[in-house]
Structures are given as C-alpha cells and as structure tokens.
Design a protein around this motif. Structure first.
Motif, PDB file in Angstrom:
ATOM      1  N   ARG A   9       0.863  -1.172   0.000  1.00 54.95           N
ATOM      2  CA  ARG A   9       0.000   0.000   0.000  1.00 54.95           C
ATOM      3  C   ARG A   9       0.900   1.222   0.000  1.00 54.95           C
ATOM      4  NH1 ARG A   9      -2.245   3.145   4.170  1.00 54.95           N
ATOM      5  NH2 ARG A   9      -4.446   3.695   3.915  1.00 54.95           N
ATOM      6  N   THR A  10       0.591   2.193  -0.815  1.00 55.38           N
ATOM      7  CA  THR A  10       1.353   3.441  -0.799  1.00 55.38           C
ATOM      8  C   THR A  10       0.393   4.593  -0.545  1.00 55.38           C
ATOM      9  OG1 THR A  10       1.164   3.883  -3.179  1.00 55.38           O
ATOM     10  CG2 THR A  10       3.011   2.502  -2.463  1.00 55.38           C
ATOM     11  N   THR A  11       0.936   5.671   0.007  1.00 53.67           N
ATOM     12  CA  THR A  11       0.070   6.808   0.334  1.00 53.67           C
ATOM     13  C   THR A  11       0.513   8.092  -0.369  1.00 53.67           C
ATOM     14  OG1 THR A  11       1.372   7.249   2.324  1.00 53.67           O
ATOM     15  CG2 THR A  11      -0.568   5.861   2.594  1.00 53.67           C
ATOM     16  N   SER A  12       1.424   7.962  -1.317  1.00 46.43           N
ATOM     17  CA  SER A  12       1.822   9.125  -2.121  1.00 46.43           C
ATOM     18  C   SER A  12       2.473   8.618  -3.400  1.00 46.43           C
ATOM     19  CB  SER A  12       2.826  10.003  -1.367  1.00 46.43           C
ATOM     20  OG  SER A  12       4.062   9.310  -1.247  1.00 46.43           O
ATOM     21  N   VAL A  13       2.534   9.502  -4.383  1.00 51.11           N
ATOM     22  CA  VAL A  13       3.166   9.128  -5.652  1.00 51.11           C
ATOM     23  C   VAL A  13       4.643   8.795  -5.429  1.00 51.11           C
ATOM     24  CG1 VAL A  13       3.599  11.544  -6.337  1.00 51.11           C
ATOM     25  CG2 VAL A  13       3.438   9.761  -8.086  1.00 51.11           C
ATOM     26  N   ASP A  14       5.294   9.519  -4.518  1.00 52.53           N
ATOM     27  CA  ASP A  14       6.710   9.229  -4.255  1.00 52.53           C
ATOM     28  C   ASP A  14       6.891   7.848  -3.637  1.00 52.53           C
ATOM     29  OD1 ASP A  14       7.741  11.478  -5.387  1.00 52.53           O
ATOM     30  OD2 ASP A  14       7.697  12.650  -3.542  1.00 52.53           O
ATOM     31  N   GLY A  37      -4.174  -1.411 -14.170  1.00 54.77           N
ATOM     32  CA  GLY A  37      -4.819  -0.404 -13.317  1.00 54.77           C
ATOM     33  C   GLY A  37      -5.434   0.684 -14.178  1.00 54.77           C
ATOM     34  N   ASP A  38      -6.437   1.339 -13.632  1.00 56.00           N
ATOM     35  CA  ASP A  38      -7.153   2.369 -14.381  1.00 56.00           C
ATOM     36  C   ASP A  38      -6.261   3.574 -14.680  1.00 56.00           C
ATOM     37  OD1 ASP A  38      -9.450   0.885 -14.370  1.00 56.00           O
ATOM     38  OD2 ASP A  38     -10.273   1.849 -12.578  1.00 56.00           O
ATOM     39  N   LEU A  39      -6.778   4.438 -15.523  1.00 57.76           N
ATOM     40  CA  LEU A  39      -6.127   5.711 -15.804  1.00 57.76           C
ATOM     41  C   LEU A  39      -5.915   6.453 -14.476  1.00 57.76           C
ATOM     42  CD1 LEU A  39      -5.630   6.591 -18.735  1.00 57.76           C
ATOM     43  CD2 LEU A  39      -7.633   8.056 -18.579  1.00 57.76           C
ATOM     44  N   GLY A  40      -4.706   6.920 -14.264  1.00 58.25           N
ATOM     45  CA  GLY A  40      -4.418   7.669 -13.033  1.00 58.25           C
ATOM     46  C   GLY A  40      -4.099   6.797 -11.831  1.00 58.25           C
ATOM     47  N   ALA A  41      -4.031   5.485 -12.041  1.00 56.33           N
ATOM     48  CA  ALA A  41      -3.742   4.586 -10.915  1.00 56.33           C
ATOM     49  C   ALA A  41      -2.294   4.718 -10.452  1.00 56.33           C
ATOM     50  CB  ALA A  41      -4.032   3.136 -11.309  1.00 56.33           C
ATOM     51  N   GLY A  42      -1.413   5.099 -11.367  1.00 53.71           N
ATOM     52  CA  GLY A  42      -0.002   5.264 -10.996  1.00 53.71           C
ATOM     53  C   GLY A  42       0.944   4.365 -11.782  1.00 53.71           C
ATOM     54  N   LYS A  43       0.499   3.873 -12.925  1.00 51.11           N
ATOM     55  CA  LYS A  43       1.346   2.974 -13.720  1.00 51.11           C
ATOM     56  C   LYS A  43       2.602   3.695 -14.219  1.00 51.11           C
ATOM     57  CE  LYS A  43      -2.049   2.015 -16.585  1.00 51.11           C
ATOM     58  NZ  LYS A  43      -3.055   2.903 -15.916  1.00 51.11           N
ATOM     59  N   THR A  44       2.411   4.900 -14.737  1.00 54.34           N
ATOM     60  CA  THR A  44       3.577   5.635 -15.236  1.00 54.34           C
ATOM     61  C   THR A  44       4.487   6.037 -14.073  1.00 54.34           C
ATOM     62  OG1 THR A  44       2.372   6.397 -17.183  1.00 54.34           O
ATOM     63  CG2 THR A  44       4.333   7.648 -16.573  1.00 54.34           C
ATOM     64  N   ILE A 108       5.079  -3.094 -19.379  1.00 59.90           N
ATOM     65  CA  ILE A 108       3.964  -2.767 -20.266  1.00 59.90           C
ATOM     66  C   ILE A 108       2.785  -2.226 -19.468  1.00 59.90           C
ATOM     67  CG2 ILE A 108       2.475  -3.592 -22.122  1.00 59.90           C
ATOM     68  CD1 ILE A 108       4.275  -5.980 -22.475  1.00 59.90           C
ATOM     69  N   GLU A 109       2.502  -0.920 -19.648  1.00 59.07           N
ATOM     70  CA  GLU A 109       1.279  -0.370 -19.054  1.00 59.07           C
ATOM     71  C   GLU A 109       0.084  -0.904 -19.835  1.00 59.07           C
ATOM     72  OE1 GLU A 109       1.093   3.784 -17.981  1.00 59.07           O
ATOM     73  OE2 GLU A 109       3.270   3.980 -18.113  1.00 59.07           O
ATOM     74  N   TRP A 110      -0.980  -1.258 -19.151  1.00 63.18           N
ATOM     75  CA  TRP A 110      -2.186  -1.865 -19.733  1.00 63.18           C
ATOM     76  C   TRP A 110      -1.873  -3.222 -20.376  1.00 63.18           C
ATOM     77  CZ3 TRP A 110      -6.652   0.469 -18.495  1.00 63.18           C
ATOM     78  CH2 TRP A 110      -6.651   1.846 -18.260  1.00 63.18           C
ATOM     79  N   ALA A 140      -6.931  10.328   1.255  1.00 61.01           N
ATOM     80  CA  ALA A 140      -7.497   9.086   0.712  1.00 61.01           C
ATOM     81  C   ALA A 140      -7.273   9.002  -0.789  1.00 61.01           C
ATOM     82  CB  ALA A 140      -8.976   9.008   1.042  1.00 61.01           C
ATOM     83  N   LEU A 141      -7.279  10.151  -1.460  1.00 68.77           N
ATOM     84  CA  LEU A 141      -7.098  10.145  -2.919  1.00 68.77           C
ATOM     85  C   LEU A 141      -5.694   9.713  -3.314  1.00 68.77           C
ATOM     86  CD1 LEU A 141      -8.972  13.439  -3.867  1.00 68.77           C
ATOM     87  CD2 LEU A 141      -9.725  11.086  -4.276  1.00 68.77           C
ATOM     88  N   ASN A 142      -4.764   9.778  -2.373  1.00 73.14           N
ATOM     89  CA  ASN A 142      -3.376   9.421  -2.669  1.00 73.14           C
ATOM     90  C   ASN A 142      -3.023   7.995  -2.270  1.00 73.14           C
ATOM     91  OD1 ASN A 142      -2.894  11.952  -3.696  1.00 73.14           O
ATOM     92  ND2 ASN A 142      -2.251  12.789  -1.729  1.00 73.14           N
ATOM     93  N   VAL A 143      -4.004   7.243  -1.798  1.00 75.98           N
ATOM     94  CA  VAL A 143      -3.740   5.856  -1.394  1.00 75.98           C
ATOM     95  C   VAL A 143      -3.884   4.934  -2.599  1.00 75.98           C
ATOM     96  CG1 VAL A 143      -4.562   3.941   0.036  1.00 75.98           C
ATOM     97  CG2 VAL A 143      -4.494   6.255   0.976  1.00 75.98           C
ATOM     98  N   ARG A 144      -2.918   4.045  -2.746  1.00 70.69           N
ATOM     99  CA  ARG A 144      -3.005   3.012  -3.790  1.00 70.69           C
ATOM    100  C   ARG A 144      -2.709   1.662  -3.164  1.00 70.69           C
ATOM    101  NH1 ARG A 144      -4.303   7.119  -5.671  1.00 70.69           N
ATOM    102  NH2 ARG A 144      -3.775   8.063  -7.677  1.00 70.69           N
ATOM    103  N   SER A 145      -3.506   0.658  -3.529  1.00 74.67           N
ATOM    104  CA  SER A 145      -3.096  -0.688  -3.146  1.00 74.67           C
ATOM    105  C   SER A 145      -2.344  -1.291  -4.322  1.00 74.67           C
ATOM    106  CB  SER A 145      -4.288  -1.540  -2.717  1.00 74.67           C
ATOM    107  OG  SER A 145      -5.275  -1.503  -3.692  1.00 74.67           O
TER     108      SER A 145
END
Ligand code: ADP
Ligand code: MG
Length: 180
Positions: A9-14, A37-44, A108-110, A140-145
């Motif tokens: 789990r991460t709580t920021s892009v960094d 992951g969806d658009l904006g999930a953090g793949k890039t 490979i993204e997607w 909460a918007l910055n949390v990613r699993s």
C-alpha cells in the motif's frame, strides 16, 4: 489473486516510485512486468521509480505517440503503453520477444489488454485506488493498493525476495503466517 500475491500500500506518488525502485533491485535481464490499473492509478509513476532503480537518468514519460520507449540504465528499460493499440494483432508487431531477448527489462502499461500475446513468465503489478478510502479526503485520494502476482516460474521463484524488498510498504495478509 493467489497465495503468492504480494500486497502493499502506498500513500503518495513518491512512495509508489520508491516501491518500484526497490523492486527494480531484483530485476534481471529479460524480465517482464505487466502493469494493470485504471487511468491515473499510478502505472507511469511506477515506471518512473522502476527506471530510477535501474539507473535510468533520462526522464520517463508516458510513451503516448511511440508505443515503445527505451531508456539506458544499469539494465535498459523498455517502456510500453499499449492502451492505444487498436487490435490485438497489432501487439504481435511490437516485437515483444525480441525486446525481451535484448537483455533489458520490459514494462507494459495496460499489459492485461494483450495477455494472449504475452510470454508465459511475467510479474503482474496491480495498482488500485483504495476502495475503502473516504474519497472526500485528499489523503485518501493518494492511497493506492499494490498487488504483485507472479505468473510463471521465473517470478514465482522470487516471491520471497519481492516480499522482502517491499516490506516497508507491506500490507498484513489476514490469517497469514509471517514465518512461512
Ligand atoms: P497511469 O499511468 O496509471 O495513468 P500516472 O502515473 O500517470 O497513472 O498518474 C498517477 C497520478 O496519481 C499522478 O498524478 C500522481 O501524482 C497521483 N497519485 C497520487 N497518489 C499516488 C500514489 N500513491 N501512487 C501513484 N500515483 C499517485
Ligand atoms: Mg500511464
């Protein structure tokens, strides 16, 4: 996802970049990672951190026009985003096997969109906005699993190493025994 799934789990892009950089320490020539992951999930963002971990100095951006972008590092990084591929048979023209044979690491993204043309061994990295998060708060918007699923023997053999490398961002598995 199976018992060999590594959950983080991460709580920021960094943090997502740092996690990816830590994972890159385990990379070997010819490895393949598939980002889901969806658009904006953090793949890039994940690719940027992974590239840093591979010693890529150049800035990594979304390969919007060229589907494949290669970067020089300790190990070279081949970064693909197949979102805009029109048809599955276009994926055959990517020369994926040739890229893997070149000895760098391919991300490979997607990549889940082209599963039928993928080789049998890869690490699937799922990035998801936290479904339990209260979307009203900025935090909460910055949390990613982050779920890492080894597909094939090449990554299955490294699950323990992946778990160790990502311990700083680990999520406790309900009912799991940390000693095994
Ligand atoms: P994708 O490639 O999946 O479409 P990007 O990496 O381009 O996604 O964008 C992710 C966006 O989400 C960025 O604007 C980033 O700053 C933001 N973000 C916020 N929190 C996180 C996080 N924990 N991990 C990754 N990105 C995050
Ligand atoms: Mg992207």
């Amino acid at each position: 996802m199976s018992a060999s799934t590594v959950r983080a789990r991460t709580t920021s892009v960094d943090q997502t970049r740092d996690l990816a950089a830590a994972l890159a320490e385990l990379a070997r020539p010819g490895d393949l990672l598939v980002l889901v992951g969806d658009l904006g999930a953090g793949k890039t963002a994940f690719c940027q951190g992974f590239g840093r971990g591979l010693g890529v100095d150049e800035q990594i951006t979304s390969p919007t026009f060229a589907i494949v972008q290669s970067y020089t590092g300790r190990l070279d990084l081949h970064h693909l985003d197949v979102y805009r591929l029109g048809q599955l048979n276009e994926a055959l023209d990517l020369g994926l096997n040739e890229l893997l044979d070149e000895g760098g690491v391919t991300i490979i993204e997607w990549g889940d969109m082209i599963v039928p043309v993928l080789p049998p061994d890869f690490l699937e990295v799922h990035l998801d906005l936290d479904p339990d998060a209260d979307a009203a708060s900025d935090e909460a918007l910055n949390v990613r699993s982050v779920g890492l699923v080894p597909v094939g023997a090449r990554w299955s053999a490294r699950v323990r190493a992946v778990r160790t490398a990502l311990a700083a961002w680990a999520v406790d598995e309900p009912g799991s025994d940390p000693t095994c």
